[in-house]
Each structure stands twice: as C-alpha cells, then as structure tokens.
Design a protein around this motif. Structure first.
Motif, PDB file in Angstrom:
ATOM      1  N   ARG A   1     -12.762  -6.628  -5.550  1.00 14.60           N
ATOM      2  CA  ARG A   1     -11.312  -6.519  -5.792  1.00 14.60           C
ATOM      3  C   ARG A   1     -10.801  -7.694  -6.626  1.00 14.60           C
ATOM      4  O   ARG A   1      -9.872  -7.534  -7.417  1.00 14.60           O
ATOM      5  CB  ARG A   1     -10.548  -6.466  -4.465  1.00 14.60           C
ATOM      6  N   ARG A   2     -11.370  -8.859  -6.472  1.00 13.69           N
ATOM      7  CA  ARG A   2     -10.974  -9.965  -7.337  1.00 13.69           C
ATOM      8  C   ARG A   2     -11.360  -9.683  -8.783  1.00 13.69           C
ATOM      9  O   ARG A   2     -10.731 -10.192  -9.704  1.00 13.69           O
ATOM     10  CB  ARG A   2     -11.630 -11.270  -6.865  1.00 13.69           C
ATOM     11  N   THR A   3     -12.376  -8.864  -8.962  1.00 12.14           N
ATOM     12  CA  THR A   3     -12.836  -8.522 -10.302  1.00 12.14           C
ATOM     13  C   THR A   3     -11.992  -7.423 -10.932  1.00 12.14           C
ATOM     14  O   THR A   3     -11.625  -7.509 -12.107  1.00 12.14           O
ATOM     15  CB  THR A   3     -14.313  -8.071 -10.258  1.00 12.14           C
ATOM     16  N   ASP A   4     -11.677  -6.371 -10.163  1.00 10.65           N
ATOM     17  CA  ASP A   4     -10.942  -5.237 -10.750  1.00 10.65           C
ATOM     18  C   ASP A   4      -9.447  -5.278 -10.494  1.00 10.65           C
ATOM     19  O   ASP A   4      -8.705  -4.431 -10.990  1.00 10.65           O
ATOM     20  CB  ASP A   4     -11.534  -3.901 -10.281  1.00 10.65           C
ATOM     21  N   GLY A   5      -8.971  -6.256  -9.717  1.00  9.38           N
ATOM     22  CA  GLY A   5      -7.537  -6.441  -9.534  1.00  9.38           C
ATOM     23  C   GLY A   5      -6.931  -5.700  -8.360  1.00  9.38           C
ATOM     24  O   GLY A   5      -5.705  -5.704  -8.193  1.00  9.38           O
ATOM     25  N   GLY A   6      -7.762  -5.072  -7.527  1.00  8.92           N
ATOM     26  CA  GLY A   6      -7.236  -4.339  -6.381  1.00  8.92           C
ATOM     27  C   GLY A   6      -7.086  -5.197  -5.143  1.00  8.92           C
ATOM     28  O   GLY A   6      -7.421  -6.389  -5.133  1.00  8.92           O
ATOM     29  N   GLU A   7      -6.570  -4.580  -4.091  1.00 10.44           N
ATOM     30  CA  GLU A   7      -6.472  -5.202  -2.774  1.00 10.44           C
ATOM     31  C   GLU A   7      -7.377  -4.426  -1.823  1.00 10.44           C
ATOM     32  O   GLU A   7      -7.772  -3.304  -2.112  1.00 10.44           O
ATOM     33  CB  GLU A   7      -5.024  -5.213  -2.272  1.00 10.44           C
ATOM     34  N   GLN A   8      -7.691  -5.008  -0.666  1.00 11.86           N
ATOM     35  CA  GLN A   8      -8.691  -4.420   0.217  1.00 11.86           C
ATOM     36  C   GLN A   8      -8.179  -4.285   1.644  1.00 11.86           C
ATOM     37  O   GLN A   8      -7.527  -5.178   2.166  1.00 11.86           O
ATOM     38  CB  GLN A   8      -9.960  -5.288   0.208  1.00 11.86           C
ATOM     39  N   PHE A   9      -8.526  -3.141   2.283  1.00 13.05           N
ATOM     40  CA  PHE A   9      -8.139  -2.876   3.667  1.00 13.05           C
ATOM     41  C   PHE A   9      -9.303  -2.222   4.415  1.00 13.05           C
ATOM     42  O   PHE A   9     -10.174  -1.597   3.807  1.00 13.05           O
ATOM     43  CB  PHE A   9      -6.915  -1.954   3.722  1.00 13.05           C
ATOM     44  N   PHE A  10      -9.279  -2.358   5.751  1.00 11.65           N
ATOM     45  CA  PHE A  10     -10.274  -1.733   6.619  1.00 11.65           C
ATOM     46  C   PHE A  10      -9.603  -1.224   7.894  1.00 11.65           C
ATOM     47  O   PHE A  10      -8.578  -1.761   8.322  1.00 11.65           O
ATOM     48  CB  PHE A  10     -11.355  -2.732   7.044  1.00 11.65           C
ATOM     49  N   THR A  11     -10.216  -0.227   8.514  1.00 14.12           N
ATOM     50  CA  THR A  11      -9.831   0.139   9.878  1.00 14.12           C
ATOM     51  C   THR A  11     -10.781  -0.567  10.839  1.00 14.12           C
ATOM     52  O   THR A  11     -11.635  -1.358  10.439  1.00 14.12           O
ATOM     53  CB  THR A  11      -9.913   1.664  10.101  1.00 14.12           C
ATOM     54  N   ARG A  12     -10.670  -0.231  12.129  1.00 12.60           N
ATOM     55  CA  ARG A  12     -11.572  -0.817  13.134  1.00 12.60           C
ATOM     56  C   ARG A  12     -12.871  -0.028  13.268  1.00 12.60           C
ATOM     57  O   ARG A  12     -13.750  -0.404  14.061  1.00 12.60           O
ATOM     58  CB  ARG A  12     -10.871  -0.848  14.488  1.00 12.60           C
ATOM     59  N   ALA A  13     -13.020   1.068  12.535  1.00 12.93           N
ATOM     60  CA  ALA A  13     -14.196   1.922  12.695  1.00 12.93           C
ATOM     61  C   ALA A  13     -15.464   1.207  12.255  1.00 12.93           C
ATOM     62  O   ALA A  13     -15.468   0.457  11.287  1.00 12.93           O
ATOM     63  CB  ALA A  13     -14.016   3.209  11.899  1.00 12.93           C
ATOM     64  N   LYS A  14     -16.563   1.467  12.970  1.00  7.75           N
ATOM     65  CA  LYS A  14     -17.866   0.884  12.645  1.00  7.75           C
ATOM     66  C   LYS A  14     -18.720   1.912  11.909  1.00  7.75           C
ATOM     67  O   LYS A  14     -18.676   3.107  12.187  1.00  7.75           O
ATOM     68  CB  LYS A  14     -18.588   0.447  13.928  1.00  7.75           C
ATOM     69  N   ASP A  15     -19.498   1.401  10.993  1.00  9.23           N
ATOM     70  CA  ASP A  15     -20.512   2.217  10.331  1.00  9.23           C
ATOM     71  C   ASP A  15     -21.727   2.236  11.262  1.00  9.23           C
ATOM     72  O   ASP A  15     -22.505   1.289  11.296  1.00  9.23           O
ATOM     73  CB  ASP A  15     -20.861   1.604   8.974  1.00  9.23           C
TER      74      ASP A  15
ATOM     75  N   VAL B   1      -8.663   5.636  15.074  1.00  8.77           N
ATOM     76  CA  VAL B   1      -8.847   5.374  13.651  1.00  8.77           C
ATOM     77  C   VAL B   1      -7.703   5.979  12.851  1.00  8.77           C
ATOM     78  O   VAL B   1      -7.241   5.386  11.865  1.00  8.77           O
ATOM     79  CB  VAL B   1     -10.207   5.909  13.161  1.00  8.77           C
ATOM     80  N   LEU B   2      -7.225   7.146  13.271  1.00  6.04           N
ATOM     81  CA  LEU B   2      -6.071   7.759  12.593  1.00  6.04           C
ATOM     82  C   LEU B   2      -4.842   6.845  12.694  1.00  6.04           C
ATOM     83  O   LEU B   2      -4.099   6.694  11.717  1.00  6.04           O
ATOM     84  CB  LEU B   2      -5.781   9.126  13.203  1.00  6.04           C
ATOM     85  N   LYS B   3      -4.649   6.235  13.848  1.00 10.55           N
ATOM     86  CA  LYS B   3      -3.546   5.279  13.985  1.00 10.55           C
ATOM     87  C   LYS B   3      -3.703   4.129  12.995  1.00 10.55           C
ATOM     88  O   LYS B   3      -2.734   3.671  12.390  1.00 10.55           O
ATOM     89  CB  LYS B   3      -3.495   4.724  15.409  1.00 10.55           C
ATOM     90  N   ASP B   4      -4.951   3.647  12.846  1.00 13.41           N
ATOM     91  CA  ASP B   4      -5.201   2.558  11.896  1.00 13.41           C
ATOM     92  C   ASP B   4      -4.848   2.982  10.479  1.00 13.41           C
ATOM     93  O   ASP B   4      -4.202   2.236   9.731  1.00 13.41           O
ATOM     94  CB  ASP B   4      -6.672   2.141  11.942  1.00 13.41           C
ATOM     95  N   VAL B   5      -5.283   4.189  10.091  1.00  8.61           N
ATOM     96  CA  VAL B   5      -5.026   4.671   8.728  1.00  8.61           C
ATOM     97  C   VAL B   5      -3.527   4.785   8.486  1.00  8.61           C
ATOM     98  O   VAL B   5      -3.006   4.338   7.452  1.00  8.61           O
ATOM     99  CB  VAL B   5      -5.726   6.022   8.490  1.00  8.61           C
ATOM    100  N   VAL B   6      -2.806   5.377   9.439  1.00 11.09           N
ATOM    101  CA  VAL B   6      -1.355   5.525   9.295  1.00 11.09           C
ATOM    102  C   VAL B   6      -0.691   4.156   9.221  1.00 11.09           C
ATOM    103  O   VAL B   6       0.203   3.914   8.392  1.00 11.09           O
ATOM    104  CB  VAL B   6      -0.778   6.347  10.462  1.00 11.09           C
ATOM    105  N   SER B   7      -1.135   3.235  10.064  1.00  9.04           N
ATOM    106  CA  SER B   7      -0.549   1.901  10.082  1.00  9.04           C
ATOM    107  C   SER B   7      -0.750   1.180   8.746  1.00  9.04           C
ATOM    108  O   SER B   7       0.174   0.551   8.217  1.00  9.04           O
ATOM    109  CB  SER B   7      -1.177   1.083  11.217  1.00  9.04           C
ATOM    110  N   ILE B   8      -1.944   1.302   8.178  1.00  7.59           N
ATOM    111  CA  ILE B   8      -2.242   0.649   6.888  1.00  7.59           C
ATOM    112  C   ILE B   8      -1.411   1.267   5.773  1.00  7.59           C
ATOM    113  O   ILE B   8      -0.890   0.552   4.904  1.00  7.59           O
ATOM    114  CB  ILE B   8      -3.748   0.745   6.593  1.00  7.59           C
ATOM    115  N   ILE B   9      -1.252   2.589   5.783  1.00  5.13           N
ATOM    116  CA  ILE B   9      -0.434   3.252   4.763  1.00  5.13           C
ATOM    117  C   ILE B   9       1.020   2.800   4.884  1.00  5.13           C
ATOM    118  O   ILE B   9       1.684   2.501   3.881  1.00  5.13           O
ATOM    119  CB  ILE B   9      -0.540   4.779   4.880  1.00  5.13           C
TER     120      ILE B   9
END
Length: 838
Positions: free
Chosen positions: A104-118, A137-145
């Motif tokens: 993101r520092r390279t392409d100019g974006g910002e970064q976010f994550f949920t609590r979900a594990k891979d 996880v849906l709560k996390d996605v809604v909260s980030i949006i």
C-alpha cells in the motif's frame, strides 16, 4: 510564549506512518498530493488474503483518479506457505500483514483486516463461514465500511459461484455483498462504533478467467460492465500504472509473487452488482467528488484549485500561504469525517512544501515499564517560510502528555539551520506493551480475539510513543505528530530505522518448540531469558504435565545489562509410556510472574516486528523406532523438518546446492528435498540427475510437495508423475491404507488409524493424480463428499533404491509435534534399510 494545548483527539486524526524510515516527498510528489487533496471520493476493494488484491486497480484509483482507496483483506494470510523463512501460522500472518502495508505504501492505498484467520485452503464457503463465525466477521466488514465510508465497493471474487474456487475467496465476496445491504441500516449495530453509511455502488472485478476463456469473454455481453485502461503513464514518477502495480505486488515476497512491470494499454473490467449503474463509464457518476459535497467546501476548492494551478515545482514553499488559508477552513468544518481525513493530508503537504524535517529518536530500541528514555529531537526548516517551534510534547498511548519540553522562548527555525535537543520520556507502569493487538488473546480456529473493538480493522497496533511538535507556520498554529523511532548506522546498509518498542522487563523462551522423547531417557532443555532492564535478578521454573519430571525445581539468575540474555538448563525426564503435554517457563521478579516469549521477525523488505506470545513448548513421549542415521536435506521454500528429524535421533546435514555434484551422496541413508524445491530452485535441473543416480545406486530419495505451476525441472520423478491441484483440507479426514508393499505402514513403526489423529490445518496438498505403473500408492483419503485421493504418498523402486513422492503436509505436522507424522516419516526414511542403528 504560551504553549499550544494538544487535544488527545488529535491522535485520531493522524494516519500512522507504517514505514519507520521518514517520508521525504519530492516536488512532483507534493504536487500529486495537492491534486489528491482536491478529490473527495473513496473506493474500497475487498478480497480474502494478502496478495489477492488487484494492485493495478488500487494504483489506478489512488494515483490516476486520486480517490482515497483501501483494500480490505478478510484475513492476514496465516494459513499460507512461506518462501523466505520458517515462519508459519501467526508469525506468517505478521509478515504478510507488513507486506500488504509495504504494497500500500507503493501503490498509494490504505489497508484493513477483519479478525478472521486464514485456517488453510477451504473448498466451500459453507465451511469457511462456519469456522470463521460468519456473524462476527460480517460485523467486522460492516464496521470497517462504516469507518472508511467508501462511495464504491469492488469485490475481487464472484459471490454467485460457491464451491468453484477457494472458500475464503467466495466468502469474502458474499460477506461484502451482504454488508452492502446492512451498512446503511441503523438497526444493524456492528460493534456500536460507527454511524450507518451507504455506499453508492457495488461491483465485481471480473475478467476472462471467470468466463472460462478469453474467447468466451470476447463474445460475452458487456453492457453491465465498466472498463478502465490500466496503462496510464505518470510522468511525475516516470512509471506506468502497471509498473507501480508490479512493484506493489512484488512486496509479497513470502509468497513468491515478484512481478515484472509492463507498459501499454491494459483493460480491467468491473461488473455492476448493486446500486445504480453509472453512466458514460464513470464509476463516480452521481457522486460529488469535489469539495462541494462538504458544507463550506466551495471556498476551500477555490483556494486549492489556485494552489494547483500556480504550483511552483522549483519552489513549493510559495504555496504555503494559500495552503494555510485552506487549512484553517478545513479545521473549521462541521463535517467531522472529511475534516479528520483532509486535515492531516494538508498538514503533511504544508510540511513537505517547507522541507520541514521533524524527528524523535530514542537512544535505545526498547524500554521496560517505569523507565525513562532519552529522546533526541531534531527540527529543520528548509525553506524561507516563517516557522516557529513552540514545544515538543512526548506522548504515550496512556493519554498523558509526558516529558513536556516547552521553550521559554519560541525557536525560530531559520532556513536550513537544524535545531536539536534532548528530552526524557517516562514509560509509565500503565503503558501497554508493543505487540500485534490480534495476538494478545487466545484465538479460536477461525477468529482472533480482540478485546478493544476499536482496533478491529486496523492493520497493526498504533505506535504508543510519539512526539508532537507545536509549530507556528506563517502565523498559523499547527501540531505535527511523529512516531518515536530508533535508528542506527549499519556499515553495509547505512542508516537503518526500526520501531521503538515497549516490552516486559523479562521474557523467556524454550528454543525447541517441540521436544520428542523416543524413549524414557532424560534430556536437557535450555530456557533463554532476555532482559529489557539493567541489573535484573529473579528465578525461573517450569510448568509441565504431572506425569513428567523436571530438575531442578527452579533456577536463580542475574542479567547485568539491558538487552542481555541468560540461558538456564532444566533436565526433563519423560514417563515410561506415551504422553503429550505443554511446558511453559515462568519467570518471577519481585513477586511478579512473567510468561511471555519475545519473537523478532526481521526481513529487509518490512520493518522489524516484535511479537509477544505465550511462551510454551510441546513435550512428546513417543515410542518410535528408526533405521539408518545420516540424512541429507536440501532446503526448498523453507521449513523446520530438519530440526524435527534431529528430535528423533537422526543426524541431518543440510546439503548445499552448489556442491551436490561433488558430494558422496551414497553416505546418506536418505535424502529429503524441502517443500517446493522444484518450484524455486533454478539449479535443481542441473543436479537432479545426481539425485536420481543416488537412488539407482541404492539410496532413498523423498521429494516433498511441489506445485504444478512454475516447475523449474522437466519432471519431478524418474518415472511419469503428474502433479495436480488435488488436496485434502480436512485435517480429520479418514485415511485408508492401500498397500504394504514397501513396509511404510509397518516397518519399523506400526501405523494405525489413530496415528492420523491430532493433525493440524490439512492432510496434504498438490497430490499427483497420474503416475506410471512403477509407483505404488500407500494411502487413500478425501474430503467429505469427494472422491478418494490416492496420490498423497507414492513409492517406486528405482534401480537398487527407492523414490518417494509425498504431498502430505509434514512441514506443518512435524513442527506441531504430531506423533503419527513422526512415525510415518521415520518409516519413509527407513525404507530399504536392514540395520536398526540409532
């Protein structure tokens, strides 16, 4: 002069600088920032893992359109493989998090994550969403949006095709699709953190791949698609958009995603899913992306338009007076969202125009609680702008302004005359330790535990020590915050920056995370104690299973210097019968008990990472037999299998690719190839014949899994063997026994069904699905509802020796101390051996 009062809420308005090295934008970069300051539109890209994002689109919207652009990765990529080192699971997640931030520092974006594990490969979103806990996880996605407030959301994957690709991929799109309908609903609470927000449109980033072929895509109806030419050229950087995107993607080094830049026209497509189909191919159709969307914004736009029009590339400082007018107006906005975003943007632009360099450097890389640390302050104005320095406040996350330095008389920062001073920062007893916030609690299989819900979405823990510079620039009061860092000079690399860390006064670790006892003989287990304070004294003892014995009961220690280490040794005696358990060191200092381990992850392409995790190691008393003794190991993508083999009494020599041809291979009882060796080694094709000759002359060669894509050799075996994408991801999948032809299920260890209990993440991956008659399959396994897979373990006689190919995930199971995996691997190493030597 009166000191400017620093509002604590100010800390929320400063986007953290994730790279430790200070950003020093040039004149062209400042100009591009001014153009971005004048655009009020936001795009969010959503996918499942680090490296799933389309860096071309992110770069395009950030650098060409000038939109605020973010990437929401549902997971941190913890379940992947690591091509640059041995770190897996949580530690790999830390690396991949930092690689995304570097991207993101390279392409100019910002970064976010949920609590979900891979948690590893998943074949269907039903399984994924069940393990993740879909509702949370849906709560996390809604909260980030709601926090990010995008106008446009773009999904990387298709939500309508469950079961056709990685379950995490489809799940990310399904969650985004559902969240789009919930973010504006005030009845959906979502952690009760942010106000409802409704994005305008939702899209799917489609391509020919999703249509099955380029030919089918060419013929498809595209009336519901928007297209964008990614081949934009940026004269200010001398790079095309695709070249920037390739540089961004190449940050994913742990996954081997280095990308070659391209030039020229390249078209990307997005399919309209929800909202209102934009007109004229304009993704922001119907959305006011000017300052007019904010009450009182027109006058700001008028000023910034003139700044952009009259910008002097030779002297950016000429823009400062007008920028300060805009700054004051932005500071007075009633719209808290755009104020919080644009205020730090314009503040950074003003500082850059002035060539203003502000830095706070700690004299030590780390500190314990209840300590004072010397901080060196530097401030220099490299322009003719009038800048006064009123105060420097040293601030911690404890929300108390400490170590205040207020000057009796303001410091006039004259052009190119550096001001330096020193101050002490007090780290209080209440301060939090530096550590990834998602690793401080005990997680489940699918979710990280995060106590502070405000942290959800953040890519990393905000730095908890900073310096706030109180300034007067051309009569305007401005505060600028800088993270406190540590730096030193390296003879090779030069100036090196790393984070300033706040750590417990003592940590302890057991070097071997798995300790295998093949009989009831005792072993000496070292415990390494590390101090972050001078003159540290205490005692250490072990917590261990009741059927094991430890001597001595406790050990006293003293460490004279901060940063020093002391190794103490306990003798562990196992029980007579098979047993498993955990062992943890407990350090006691002045009545306080410390149980954390300090882990450092240090690679050149990411900032140094400090991780605090519960300190523990696994104890396994295992009745295991083996034949042979000396094993040769050629490392592939990086694993801990060699260390694991020494645990059961093998002597392991790691072979150097450069001297395989000159080494007497026949001295080895077996040779093992590390995971993905044939995917990453450019030299393998030159020494593979030597390995096959070794087998032909009576040796045993074990080739661990490779992927079918990107092979560096023409074939992976001396006979026909075709790799596939077959895998068994259910770690508890039933395993059937097919053949005892080579004794792999009985010699020297009897393998039973119970030996496949307690496996982690998966059974195996990238199994062969076609092989010549010379191979004998040993095991059969499959995920629920699928056909049996028989390619996980194949053995063939070749000349006088034995060739074994396996896709079983020994690289996960052995470091996890799975007893059955050790027994099976010992049988593989013992094939063709007559003696029972140890």
């Amino acid at each position: 002069m009166k000191k400017i009062v620093i509002l604590l809420v100010f800390l929320l308005f400063v986007f953290p600088i994730n790279a430790q090295k200070p950003n020093k934008p040039n004149s062209a970069e400042i100009y591009e920032s001014i153009k971005k300051l004048n655009f009020l539109g936001t795009v969010l890209y959503v996918a499942a893992h680090p490296d799933d994002e389309n860096t071309r689109l992110i770069s395009y919207f950030s650098n060409h359109v000038k939109a605020r652009t973010g990437y929401l990765s549902i997971t941190r990529g913890d379940g992947g493989q690591n091509l640059i080192g041995p770190e897996l699971q949580e530690l790999l997640g830390v690396i991949r998090t930092q690689e995304l931030l570097a991207a993101r520092r390279t392409d100019g974006g910002e970064q976010f994550f949920t609590r979900a594990k891979d948690f590893g490969y998943s074949k269907h979103p039903d399984e994924t969403l069940n393990i993740w806990n879909k509702d949370e996880v849906l709560k996390d996605v809604v909260s980030i949006i709601r926090k990010f407030r995008p106008d446009i959301i773009i999904n990387r994957f298709n939500h309508r095709t469950p079961g056709t690709t990685h379950g995490h991929h489809t799940s990310s799109a399904m969650l985004s699709f559902e969240a789009f309908g919930l973010v504006g609903d005030s009845n959906f609470k979502s952690h009760d953190l942010y106000e409802p927000w409704q994005p305008k449109n939702l899209f799917f980033n489609t391509s020919w791949w999703f249509y099955g072929s380029r030919e089918k895509f060419e013929k498809a109806d595209k009336s519901n698609l928007l297209s964008f030419d990614m081949g934009v050229y940026y004269p200010s950087s001398g790079l095309s958009n695709s070249e920037i995107a390739s540089l961004s993607r190449s940050q994913h080094q742990s996954q081997g995603f280095g990308s070659t830049g391209s030039r020229g026209s390249e078209i990307e497509y997005i399919e309209f899913l929800k909202g209102k189909m934009p007109k004229n191919g304009n993704i922001f159709d119907g959305i006011d992306t000017s300052w007019n969307r904010v009450k009182g914004g027109k006058i700001i736009a008028d000023i910034l338009n003139q700044v952009e029009l009259n910008y002097d590339f030779k002297n950016p400082a000429k823009s400062i007076p007008e920028l300060l007018k805009a700054y004051k107006l932005i500071d007075g906005l009633a719209d808290g969202h755009w104020k919080s975003l644009k205020l730090p943007e314009i503040k950074n632009i003003i500082a850059a125009c002035a060539g203003l360099y502000l830095e706070a450097v700690a004299e030590t890389p780390l500190s314990a609680l209840n300590e004072k640390v010397k901080i060196d302050i530097e401030a220099i104005n490299r322009s003719d702008a009038s800048i006064e320095l009123l105060a420097v406040d040293l601030v911690t996350s404890n929300k108390t302004t400490l170590g205040v330095q207020e000057f009796a008389k303001s410091i006039n920062l004259i052009n190119n005359e550096s001001f330096k001073s020193s101050e002490e920062l007090y780290i209080s007893q209440k301060e939090k330790f530096t550590a990834p916030y998602w690793l401080t609690g005990v997680s489940s299989l699918g979710m990280y535990k995060v106590e502070d819900k405000k942290q959800i979405g953040n890519p990393e823990t905000l730095k908890n020590a900073s310096a706030v510079f109180s300034l007067i620039i051309d009569g305007q009061a401005i505060n600028i915050q800088k993270n406190i860092v540590y730096k030193y000079n390296d003879p090779v690399k030069g100036e090196v920056y790393q984070p300033f860390e706040i750590l417990p006064e003592v940590t302890a670790k057991i070097s071997n995370k798995v300790n295998i006892f093949a009989d009831n003989s005792p072993k000496e287990i070292p415990v390494i104690i590390k101090s972050t304070k001078d003159n540290l004294s205490g005692t250490v003892n072990l917590c261990y299973p009741t059927d094991w014995k430890v001597s001595p009961e406790k050990i006293d220690f003293t460490i004279p210097n901060k940063g020093g280490e002391k190794t103490v040794v306990f003798t562990i005696t196992p029980p007579n019968t098979q047993s498993e358990g955990l062992m943890s060191p407990m350090v006691t200092i002045d009545g306080e008990i410390f149980t954390k381990e300090l882990i450092n992850v240090n690679y050149d392409h990411i900032p140094k990472q400090t991780i605090l995790m519960p300190s523990e190691a696994k104890l396994v008393r295992l009745d295991i037999k083996k034949k042979g003794n000396l094993i040769g190991y050629i490392q592939g993508a990086g694993d801990q299998v060699p260390i694991s083999l020494t645990q059961i009494g093998y002597k392991v020599e790691e072979l150097n690719e450069d001297n395989i041809a000159t080494t007497n291979l026949q001295k080895y009882d077996a040779i093992v190839l590390g995971i993905r060796l044939y995917n990453i080694s450019n030299q393998a094709k030159f020494y593979q014949d030597e390995l096959h000759n070794y087998v032909e002359n009576g040796g045993t060669l074990i080739v661990q899994y490779n992927t079918s894509r990107g092979l560096k050799v023409d074939k992976v075996a001396p006979y026909e063997l075709k790799l596939s994408r077959d895998r068994v991801v259910e770690e508890d999948a039933v395993v059937g026994f097919l053949s005892e032809k080579y004794g792999l299920l009985s010699t020297p260890n009897l393998i039973e069904s119970k030996d496949f209990d307690g496996w982690i993440q998966e059974r195996g991956l990238y199994f062969p699905n076609k092989w010549s008659k010379e191979f004998t399959p040993i095991l059969a396994m499959n995920d629920k509802g699928e056909s049996s897979k028989k390619g996980s373990l194949l053995v063939a006689k070749y000349g006088k020796g034995h060739f074994i190919y396996t896709g079983i995930s020994f690289f996960r199971e052995l470091p996890a101390g799975v007893p059955g995996a050790y027994k099976l691997f010992a049988n593989m190493l013992s094939v063709g051996k007559r003696d029972n030597s140890k």
